[in-house]
Write a protein that holds these residues in place. Sequence first.
Motif, mmCIF file in Angstrom:
data_model
loop_
_atom_site.group_PDB
_atom_site.id
_atom_site.type_symbol
_atom_site.label_atom_id
_atom_site.label_comp_id
_atom_site.label_asym_id
_atom_site.label_seq_id
_atom_site.Cartn_x
_atom_site.Cartn_y
_atom_site.Cartn_z
ATOM 1 N N PRO A 13 0.910 -1.316 0.138
ATOM 2 C CA PRO A 13 0.022 0.092 0.086
ATOM 3 C C PRO A 13 0.561 0.886 -0.257
ATOM 4 C CG PRO A 13 -0.015 -0.670 1.966
ATOM 5 C CD PRO A 13 0.601 -2.061 1.564
ATOM 6 N N VAL A 14 0.097 2.372 -0.510
ATOM 7 C CA VAL A 14 0.751 3.181 -0.237
ATOM 8 C C VAL A 14 0.396 4.457 1.314
ATOM 9 C CG1 VAL A 14 0.838 5.992 -1.054
ATOM 10 C CG2 VAL A 14 0.746 4.017 -2.785
ATOM 11 N N THR A 15 2.305 4.483 1.800
ATOM 12 C CA THR A 15 1.579 5.629 3.291
ATOM 13 C C THR A 15 2.295 6.793 3.205
ATOM 14 O OG1 THR A 15 3.378 4.247 4.225
ATOM 15 C CG2 THR A 15 1.961 3.511 4.225
ATOM 16 N N ARG A 16 1.576 7.480 4.054
ATOM 17 C CA ARG A 16 2.543 8.874 3.721
ATOM 18 C C ARG A 16 2.025 9.316 5.073
ATOM 19 N NH1 ARG A 16 -1.637 8.013 0.527
ATOM 20 N NH2 ARG A 16 -2.989 9.124 1.413
ATOM 21 N N ARG A 17 3.381 10.391 5.069
ATOM 22 C CA ARG A 17 3.646 10.780 6.266
ATOM 23 C C ARG A 17 2.194 11.835 6.889
ATOM 24 N NH1 ARG A 17 4.797 15.626 8.287
ATOM 25 N NH2 ARG A 17 5.953 16.000 10.170
ATOM 26 N N VAL B 44 0.075 19.726 21.228
ATOM 27 C CA VAL B 44 0.814 18.702 20.941
ATOM 28 C C VAL B 44 0.588 18.426 19.407
ATOM 29 C CG1 VAL B 44 1.238 15.914 21.021
ATOM 30 C CG2 VAL B 44 0.567 17.492 23.448
ATOM 31 N N ARG B 45 1.854 18.120 18.302
ATOM 32 C CA ARG B 45 1.509 17.810 17.778
ATOM 33 C C ARG B 45 1.332 16.317 17.393
ATOM 34 N NH1 ARG B 45 5.837 17.115 14.082
ATOM 35 N NH2 ARG B 45 7.395 17.947 14.969
ATOM 36 N N ARG B 46 0.995 15.646 16.665
ATOM 37 C CA ARG B 46 1.113 14.269 16.687
ATOM 38 C C ARG B 46 1.516 14.093 14.738
ATOM 39 N NH1 ARG B 46 -2.015 10.297 19.089
ATOM 40 N NH2 ARG B 46 -1.525 11.183 21.164
ATOM 41 N N VAL B 47 2.804 13.460 14.774
ATOM 42 C CA VAL B 47 2.890 12.333 13.279
ATOM 43 C C VAL B 47 2.771 11.258 13.572
ATOM 44 C CG1 VAL B 47 4.801 11.883 11.387
ATOM 45 C CG2 VAL B 47 4.820 14.015 12.752
ATOM 46 N N VAL B 48 1.464 10.555 12.079
ATOM 47 C CA VAL B 48 0.490 9.308 12.110
ATOM 48 C C VAL B 48 1.035 9.706 10.668
ATOM 49 C CG1 VAL B 48 -0.675 9.313 13.537
ATOM 50 C CG2 VAL B 48 -1.536 10.211 11.854
ATOM 51 N N ALA B 49 0.403 8.401 10.274
ATOM 52 C CA ALA B 49 0.182 7.731 9.358
ATOM 53 C C ALA B 49 -1.110 7.392 7.826
ATOM 54 C CB ALA B 49 0.895 6.538 8.804
ATOM 55 N N ALA B 50 -1.315 8.592 6.927
ATOM 56 C CA ALA B 50 -2.267 7.735 6.174
ATOM 57 C C ALA B 50 -2.132 7.194 5.213
ATOM 58 C CB ALA B 50 -2.811 8.695 5.890
ATOM 59 N N MET B 51 -3.143 6.725 3.794
ATOM 60 C CA MET B 51 -2.481 5.081 4.019
ATOM 61 C C MET B 51 -4.016 5.050 2.937
ATOM 62 S SD MET B 51 -1.938 1.166 5.330
ATOM 63 C CE MET B 51 -3.470 0.921 6.418
#
Length: 901
Positions: free
Chosen positions: A650-654, A671-678
């Motif tokens: 799959p395509v995962t993006r920050r 707080v900022r948080r970095v997760v992934a979209a897919m």
Amino acid sequence: MTLTWEMLQDRALRGDPAGLLTLLIRAPEQERLAIAGDVEAGIRKSDRDAWWRSESAPGYANPNPGYALAVIGCMPTAARAAALLTRGNMRTWATIGAPRLTEVARFRQIPWQGELGRRIAERLPARDADGNLWPVISALLQAGDAEPPITENVVRAWHAHLVSVRTHRRDRSAPPPLSMRLRDDPHRDVLLPGLFEFAGLGADMSGGSWNETTGSWSNEPRLPGIIAYLIGEGILERKTYVDLTVDRLLRGGKPNELRPFALLHDALEPTVDELSSHALDYARLLPEAPGAVATLAQKALRTVDDAGRLELETLLDTSGPTLVRKEKTLVKAQLTWLERVARREPARAGEVLETVAAAFGHPALDVQERALVLIGKQIAALDPGTVARLADASAVLAGDLPARAAGLFGVAAPVTGDEVPELPPAAPPAAMPPPITTAAELAEELVVLVHERSAIHWERVLAGLVTLYATEGSATLRAALQPVLDRYPGHFAESSWNRTEPLLHLGVAIHSVIDPGRSGGLWGRLVTSVRTAWQDGRRGGHDSALSATPDGVLGLRVAELATQLTRTMVPLIMATPTHVTGSVDPSVLLERLRRAEAEGWQPWPVDFEQALLRLPRRTDPGVVAGATALTSPAGRQFAAWLTRGGLPDPVTRRFEQTPDTGRRDHWARDVRRVVAAMSPARDGGLRLERQLLTLAPAAHPEAYPDTFHESGDVLTMVLPHHREAAAAWVLPELAAMADQEQRAGAEVLPLLAECSGPVGPALAYGVAYGLGARHQENRIAAGDAFLTLAGRPEPFAAAVGAALTDLGADGVLKLSRVVPALTDVHRAGASVALWEVLAAALPGLLPAAPRGLPDLLELSTQVARAVRADSRIAGLAEIAARDGSSRLVKEARRLQTVLGH
């Protein structure tokens, strides 16, 4: 009117202790003794939970206080009375209060009040749930002129009541100050020393308490100061409590357990004579005790030394292990002390400086450097033999220090070895445990599954149920499994909280075999949910019995099993893994499909799709050739799957989630948080595919996510060769370990590392968040994942380094947490991969200069020397060229020197 148990019980149940007390007092002693057996039998038969059910039952009172009056009023001996009052169904009996109980005892003139108090005290639980129990025990002991037994539980109960501000006075006046309560306590001299004797009580003393004088809560333990005050008043003997305090510190424990005694030690301000008498005790504490206690010991020993009463041998013996402690402030103070001693006693300076050389083994380069500089100041006065021994000791120096030591001691500079440290390849995943072969074994595994719902247990139970139903039949399974269902009705029977639980669906499947028709309504809802999932590729939603997250694939498979087991007579499950990661060996699946064709049956569709998703990325050509010979629909799909290379990545993006400024709570605003979209790489594919590979995060972080806390292994087993997809789903929980200081969640990181597939932003950020987690056990799990990844061929280090830069530059990750975790990775042998991480992270961190950057540079120096790195770090030279001697500049220069630039 003759006294009876029924009369006493009636008043107890109505909450009428005064009426019950009147009955007891008016009855003759012979009548009270005559019904002792009835009282005993009645209490033993009473409802164990009546004490709390009364709270929600109108007109129904807690009977325990009344029962306690009946016990004191009728029992002939202390042994029988204590046996009843300490029963599990007599909780909270002491709420009746000491005055009424002792009133009955005095009226009867019973001689065993003290014995009863001791017997009850001896049976006190470790954590007394009834705060009123100690006052009753104390009253009974005093009435019988008896001493309390000195046990940990007794001392704990006494202390808890002593520091509590609750009072049972009828006038509701404020309780006297704690100092007065301790001074006037009748059991003080017997029980107060117990606080020092029982190790588990230190934590009880370390908590805060209400300060009656100021009318406010104090976070500091108050008892140490009060003990010191009473010693000053001459009420407590000073020598006894000085000795007890030092002895308690010597016996060790966790820092919070020792803190009250360290505070007491400071409050007592021991004299030089007292310190000197315990010099050997302090010498034992300095190298071994927790930091605060070691600092206390160091201060005490320096006072003794300044008074000229400390043997040099004692100082040297304790300094060696002290100089490798992790607390740099403590170690540097010890070095300063040793430097003074060396100048004070020049005749023995060589011995002192050889002891100083023990700091060469400290993990911090600035401590090593300080020891080296200290020795260099006095080296001219040392004999050649001492210098040679110091040169030998310098072999353990790291960073740029070996070359400096060589120049100082006049020896050749050390040459690093030819071999760069490198981890061996990671071991392949372990094979699954053998399959279940008997109904009895299936029952045992089912019980284990109830208590530990791991993916491995799930797979064994599902495979065993299907196989044994086909080979053994309903009767055998009924005999083995019905007792398990009866034992755990809360798990296998439907309720408002478990409608989407796979364990409930498993219960439906088992009932369909051993008791058809029992779960008809739920069975029908499962049929609908399975049909919807298969036709629309969708799990979850309104009124669905299935979860929409990837771990819900397990629930879907169990639901499919429940609806198909007795209808299709499939004798085995296709998706049962061959390895603990969830992977299915293609050759094994080929044999399963060959058997299905030979026996004329088709696999269940969801089960078969899960089997395909568990296949590795590469397959032996012989297996591919064998698959093309299959003729069934499932066989042809298997062959096509292998030929086309399986599931595309799959395509995962920050994806950066921004703070929610509309929230009131501090965390959400800041707080900022970095997760992934897919998203999937293709349209179409398997029915399970789109929902598994589609993830669209919300704009703002979720507070305390916990979807996968208990099912991380279930999640990773769904897509064992696409760990980036699993990491994308679990990333918010990994992030919360660092930015919300959650404890649970890190267990999934080593599991992801053991799986296979490319490492993208999801897993890279997951590892970075794990390395910066609040709790040490989570950082250890992240370190284990790092080591596993370092032994695998897939590149990952640069991505982790970029994540550390992103999260560390503005303090989302605290480098003070990250550096110790990376240090452990370095010591474990993953230095090559670690240098790749550091080389990728430092160029972005250097301009930001977050807190903890000097420590990261120090670690980078050690790693760079170990791997003989010669890369250029952007921005390092500029910092190293700055004026001044700040630690950041010093560490930048050190790294620049090791890199040879």
